[in-house]
Design an enzyme around this catalytic site. Structure first.
Site, PDB file in Angstrom:
ATOM      1  CB  CYS A 109      45.513  28.685  29.460  1.00  0.00           C
ATOM      2  SG  CYS A 109      44.493  29.108  28.053  1.00  0.00           S
ATOM      3  CB  SER A 110      46.700  33.114  27.753  1.00  0.00           C
ATOM      4  OG  SER A 110      45.615  33.379  28.612  1.00  0.00           O
TER       5      SER A 110
END
Length: 211
Positions: A100-101
C-alpha cells in the site's frame, strides 16, 4: 533469514498481518515486528495493537524488509529515524518490500528513484514525487524491490516473495494451507471496476472513511 515488518502508529493492520501470515512460513526464517520502540503499536482504527518485539536498532540488517502503509504513513515521511534505518537496512537487504502506501516511505528514503513501483490507487501519483515510475499493477518487482498495491495486495506480494525465496512449490503449499482462493462477493476491488460514484468520492475526499 531475518524478516522485519515495520510498525508505526496508525498502520493498516492487513498491510502487516497479511505478509506476516504468509512469510512466517518461509523455512528457517525469523519474522519479527519492529518499531522505534518495543511494545504495542496501534493500527489506524485504534482498536487493534500489534507488539513490536524488537526496535529498529535491534534489527539493523534484516534480509527482508516489509513496510506497510496506512493513514499514519504521512506522519512518517520526515521521520529521519525511520528513513535512516530504511536506507541502512536496504544497503544489505536481499529484498526490500512494501504494501500500500508503504511504498511512499521507501520513496521518501530515496530507494525507488528510477524504479517501477506500485501503491494504493489513491497514492499512485505521489510516487512520482520520489522519482519512481508508478504502475497500477498489483505486485511490481524491480530488482530486489517488491511493492504491492493496496492492503490485500500484500498477501500476493508475500506469496510472490515466498516463491522467490523458497521455490514455487513451497509458495503453492503456503497458499493451499492458508486457503487463499479469493472469490469476493463484489467485483469492486479496483477503481476500474468499482462504481464511478464511489471512486470519485474517494478521489475528491468526500468520503474519508469506510465507516
Amino acid at each position: 533469514m531475518q524478516i522485519a515488518i515495520v510498525l508505526f502508529d496508525r498502520f493498516t493492520a492487513l498491510d502487516a498481518v497479511g505478509p506476516y501470515e504468509i512469510m512466517s512460513r518461509v523455512p528457517d526464517a525469523e519474522t519479527v515486528f519492529v518499531a522505534e520502540r518495543t511494545g504495542p503499536v496501534r493500527n489506524d482504527t485504534g482498536s487493534l495493537a500489534l507488539t513490536a518485539d524488537r526496535t529498529l536498532a535491534d534489527r539493523p540488517a534484516p534480509d527482508v524488509v516489509v513496510v506497510p502503509g496506512g493513514p499514519g504513513q504521512d506522519a512518517q515521511m520526515d521521520n529521519e529515524a525511520l528513513l535512516d534505518w530504511l536506507r541502512a537496512a536496504d544497503a544489505t537487504s536481499t529484498w526490500t518490500t512494501s504494501v500500500c502506501s508503504g511504498s511512499l516511505l521507501l520513496g521518501a528514503a530515496g530507494l525507488l528513484s528510477g524504479r517501477r513501483a506500485t501503491s494504493h490507487w489513491l497514492a499512485l501519483d505521489l510516487l512520482k514525487r520520489h522519482g519512481a515510475e508508478p504502475t497500477g499493477e498489483r505486485v511490481v518487482t524491480d530488482g530486489k524491490y517488491v511493492t504491492a498495491a493496496g492492503v490485500s495486495a500484500g498477501i500476493d506480494m508475500a506469496l510472490t516473495l515466498v516463491g522467490r525465496i523458497a521455490g514455487d512449490e513451497h509458495a503453492q503449499a503456503v497458499q493451499l494451507l492458508t486457503e487463499y482462493d479469493p472469490r469476493p462477493p463484489y467485483d469492486a476491488g479496483s477503481p476500474e471496476k468499482a462504481p464511478a460514484r464511489l471512486v470519485e468520492e474517494f478521489r475528491t475526499g468526500n468520503r474519508f472513511t469506510l465507516t
